[in-house]
Design an enzyme around this catalytic site. Structure first.
Site, PDB file in Angstrom:
ATOM      1  N   GLU A  33       0.823  -1.214   0.000  1.00 27.87           N
ATOM      2  CA  GLU A  33       0.000   0.000   0.000  1.00 27.87           C
ATOM      3  C   GLU A  33       0.858   1.264   0.000  1.00 27.87           C
ATOM      4  O   GLU A  33       0.844   2.055   0.965  1.00 27.87           O
ATOM      5  CB  GLU A  33      -0.949   0.007   1.201  1.00 27.87           C
ATOM      6  CG  GLU A  33      -1.991  -1.074   1.135  1.00 27.87           C
ATOM      7  CD  GLU A  33      -3.019  -0.977   2.264  1.00 27.87           C
ATOM      8  OE1 GLU A  33      -2.725  -0.324   3.281  1.00 27.87           O
ATOM      9  OE2 GLU A  33      -4.095  -1.544   2.120  1.00 27.87           O
TER      10      GLU A  33
ATOM     11  N   GLU B 213      -6.475  -7.564  -0.338  1.00 28.95           N
ATOM     12  CA  GLU B 213      -6.856  -7.539   1.085  1.00 28.95           C
ATOM     13  C   GLU B 213      -8.294  -7.083   1.214  1.00 28.95           C
ATOM     14  O   GLU B 213      -8.712  -6.143   0.533  1.00 28.95           O
ATOM     15  CB  GLU B 213      -6.026  -6.503   1.863  1.00 28.95           C
ATOM     16  CG  GLU B 213      -4.596  -6.836   2.107  1.00 28.95           C
ATOM     17  CD  GLU B 213      -3.928  -5.717   2.910  1.00 28.95           C
ATOM     18  OE1 GLU B 213      -4.618  -5.029   3.702  1.00 28.95           O
ATOM     19  OE2 GLU B 213      -2.719  -5.525   2.737  1.00 28.95           O
TER      20      GLU B 213
HETATM   21  C1  GLA Z   1      -3.936  -2.338   5.268  1.00 30.83           C
HETATM   22  C2  GLA Z   1      -2.584  -3.001   5.322  1.00 30.83           C
HETATM   23  C3  GLA Z   1      -2.551  -4.250   6.131  1.00 30.83           C
HETATM   24  C4  GLA Z   1      -3.383  -4.092   7.371  1.00 30.83           C
HETATM   25  C5  GLA Z   1      -4.781  -3.727   6.967  1.00 30.83           C
HETATM   26  C6  GLA Z   1      -5.730  -3.631   8.145  1.00 30.83           C
HETATM   27  O1  GLA Z   1      -4.696  -2.714   4.204  1.00 30.83           O
HETATM   28  O2  GLA Z   1      -2.061  -3.277   4.056  1.00 30.83           O
HETATM   29  O3  GLA Z   1      -1.205  -4.529   6.468  1.00 30.83           O
HETATM   30  O4  GLA Z   1      -2.855  -3.069   8.136  1.00 30.83           O
HETATM   31  O5  GLA Z   1      -4.752  -2.480   6.357  1.00 30.83           O
HETATM   32  O6  GLA Z   1      -7.026  -3.300   7.735  1.00 30.83           O
END
Ligand code: GLA
Length: 662
Positions: free
Chosen positions: A144, A303
């Site tokens: 991210e 995710e």
């Molecule tokens: C983000 C991060 C993950 C985790 C999630 C929690 O998407 O990439 O590592 O922290 O949030 O929702």
């Protein structure tokens, strides 16, 4: 091939004895791919240039033995403490000049040469060690980008910003002064060294300065991505690389139109907002945008959550059936892989209250049952893989326009880009209209209708592309406060909505934004207008509805113009949701756009088109169940049953996926 299924796997959080159980349970759930190593830098490189790959070696071997593919991450989102002790200058500085400390993750300056060197070094070590490992299917670069460090205002970043500006403005300060309008408030720059990031200052900073800064920040992180990708490619030319985007409600730091072509596979993270009563619409919208970023090709959901997250003021758990509806909705909008953060819920650390595939409660839990069920569902949907969308409606989406619209000192700070796009997307979603997202300069030939809600900033080429679409026989609908400024944020003179005035056949001489809570009656259909109004004069267009009260009584609020051989609509206000739905329905009918399927209220319909079959996804968000007409020779894939009588039953709160041969 199947639809990939899995999540972030962080075995470093657990003793080795737990790993065997992980493998057994992953097999039980039908997991096919996990992302590993995302936050393992401190473990892999305990001190500078000293490596320890024991854990990764063991875990990759286990995954291989269990037939589970690895999406192997470069761990560069979380530099170790030793790195910052050696390079304190790599820590970021915020807008107010406050230096941040290490102790969490993603707290580094994107322009730091020391960070870049260290990141490329560990990426290179990983690449050379695992390029030919049979378990490694894909690289997961960083995590991210920009989530916690979208911008750094330190001196190093200032230098990098100046380099970026010199390249953009051909080394000409005169061009920069002109583009930024620095004659205003005595902001002329006579030396590149005078230019700073838009740090905290007493009054409103220069808008073009701020806009260029946002462009720079996105590019600066993209440069880091590309540098890592190139290191990985050199060692493993045939392994695809991705990085997980954050196309969702609250993140706007990166211009993903510029990023997407640099990825071999586009992937996205999506989480629900607890306060959104209809987050299924957000899922659909983000899915359509991600599919569009991927050029229409399938993408991976890297995710999402099985239940509550831990980073909102109150973190809502999912309702019965919601996990399945959410995941399959992402598939409906083009995902060919479904993954969660994370595999096993952490017992310690910053995210100990975040849900996971395997919750704290263990396998004796509703979430685990749902996770196992979803694994079986995705297996049953294997043939959907590779199929794509069918939209003939495109919504213009542009990060430049979003950034510019939300700069300070606008006519109304109530006007938010995402709200506008979503308010137009919602009625389309409710009617089962398939939608793509496009840049203003995209190839519009697949579409019959293009919608441009509040496209505040647009350059000449983008505007000409959109108006040309209408003049050559198709339909364009433009929302208020569009076309107002060019790519430098300079107002187009002579009346609003600047770039679209001629095509829309209107001319506005003054804007009348409405106060929060204020609404005005419209002349037809009992509707109301809020947020925005303008004194529109007709210059060829016809008024569809007008204001029935207030200072603009009798002035057109919505217009339609015959333009070339096509049609151009102007929505000069925000109509109430029912009125907006009615208008968009009229517009799309006139444009000859039909829903993918007519369904009862609350039952989402989305279509993926395969080589010789269509896949119709029907998702009941209303919880009432429904009967929906389908082709006579259809098969419902989740049950494997042929559909009898040309009508499929969608269970209450459930999902049906129907193969309709073509
Ligand atoms: C983000 C991060 C993950 C985790 C999630 C929690 O998407 O990439 O590592 O922290 O949030 O929702």
């Amino acid at each position: 091939m199947t639809i990939a299924y899995g999540g972030d796997y962080n075995p470093e959080q657990w003793p080795e004895e737990v790993w065997a159980e992980d493998m057994r349970l992953m097999r039980e759930a039908g997991v096919t791919m996990v992302s590993i190593g995302i936050f393992s830098w401190a473990l892999l490189e305990p001190s500078e240039g000293v490596y320890d790959f024991t854990l990764l070696d063991k875990v990759l071997a286990l995954l291989q033995q269990n037939g589970i593919a690895a999406d192997l991450a470069t761990p560069t989102a979380a530099p170790p403490a030793w790195f910052f002790r050696a390079h304190p200058e790599a820590l970021p500085v915020d807008r107010d000049g406050r230096g941040l400390s290490y102790g969490s993750r993603q707290t580094f300056c994107p322009s730091s040469p020391a960070y870049r060197t260290a990141a490329l070094r560990i990426a290179g070590e990983l690449a050379r060690r695992y390029a030919d490992h049979p378990a490694v299917a894909m690289w997961h670069i960083h995590n991210e980008y920009g989530c916690h460090n979208p911008a750094c205002y330190c001196d190093e970043s200032a230098e990098a910003f100046r380099r970026w500006l010199r390249a953009k403005y051909g080394d000409s300060l005169a061009s920069l002064n002109d583009a930024w309008g620095t004659a205003f408030w005595s902001q002329w720059y006579y030396d590149w060294a005078e230019i700073l990031p838009p740090r905290a200052t007493g009054a409103v900073p220069n808008p073009t300065h701020q806009l260029d800064w946002r462009r720079f920040c996105s590019d600066e992180l993209l440069a880091l991505y590309k540098a890592e990708r190139d290191v990985l490619r050199e060692a493993a030319p045939s392994l695809p690389a991705t990085t997980n985007f954050m196309v969702m409600f609250n993140f706007d730091a990166l211009d993903y139109w510029r990023w997407a072509p640099e990825l071999d596979v586009v992937s996205n993270d999506h989480y629900l907002r607890s306060t959104d009563p209809e987050s299924e619409i957000d899922i659909a919208m983000s899915g359509d945008l991600v599919r569009s970023l991927a050029g229409g090709r399938p993408w991976l959901l890297m995710e999402h959550s099985t239940g509550a997250v831990n980073w909102q003021p109150v973190n809502r758990a999912k309702s019965p059936g919601e996990l399945r509806r959410n995941a399959l909705a992402h598939v409906a909008h083009g995902a060919d892989g479904i993954a969660y953060f994370q595999w096993r819920a952490a017992k310690a650390g910053a995210e100990q209250w975040h849900s996971a595939m395997l919750p704290h409660a263990g396998t004796d839990s509703v979430i685990w049952q749902d996770v196992v069920q979803l694994g079986a569902d995705l297996k049953a949907l294997a043939e959907v893989q590779g199929s794509t969308g069918t939209a003939t409606v495109a919504v213009v989406w542009d990060w430049d326009a979003r950034w510019a619209l939300e700069l300070p000192s606008q006519p109304s700070e109530e006007l938010r880009y995402l709200d506008q796009v979503r308010s137009w997307y919602e009625p389309l979603w409710r009617s089962g209209i398939a939608v793509d997202f496009v840049r203003p300069d995209a190839d519009l030939s697949p579409y019959r209708l293009v919608l441009a809600p509040s496209l505040y900033l647009v350059d000449e080429a983008g505007a000409a592309n959109l108006t040309g679409f209408a003049s050559s026989g198709d339909t364009l609908a433009v929302g208020f406060h569009s076309g107002a400024v060019d790519e430098n944020c300079h107002v187009r003179l002579g009346g609003y909505p600047g770039a679209f005035r001629d095509a829309l056949g209107v001319r506005t001489d003054e804007l009348f934004p409405l106060l929060p809570g204020e609404s005005l009656a419209l002349s037809s259909g009992g509707g109301t207008a809020s947020l925005w109004s303008e004194r529109v004069a007709l210059a060829g267009a016809e008024a569809i509805t007008s204001y029935a009260e207030g200072p603009l009584t009798g002035i057109p609020a919505v217009t339609r113009n015959a333009y070339g051989t096509g049609t151009a609509w102007y929505l000069a206000t925000r109509p109430d949701p029912t009125t907006l739905a009615g208008l968009l329905d009229l517009i799309r009918r006139e444009a000859g756009v039909e829903p993918v399927r007519v369904t009862p209220e609350g039952v989402e319909a989305a279509l993926r088109r395969g080589a010789d079959a269509d896949y119709l996804f029907l998702i009941d968000h209303a919880g009432k169940g429904a009967e929906v007409s389908v082709a006579a020779d259809a098969v419902e894939l989740l049950t494997g049953e042929p559909v009898l009588g040309g009508s499929v039953s969608v269970p209450a709160g459930g999902v049906a996926v129907v193969r309709e041969p073509r």
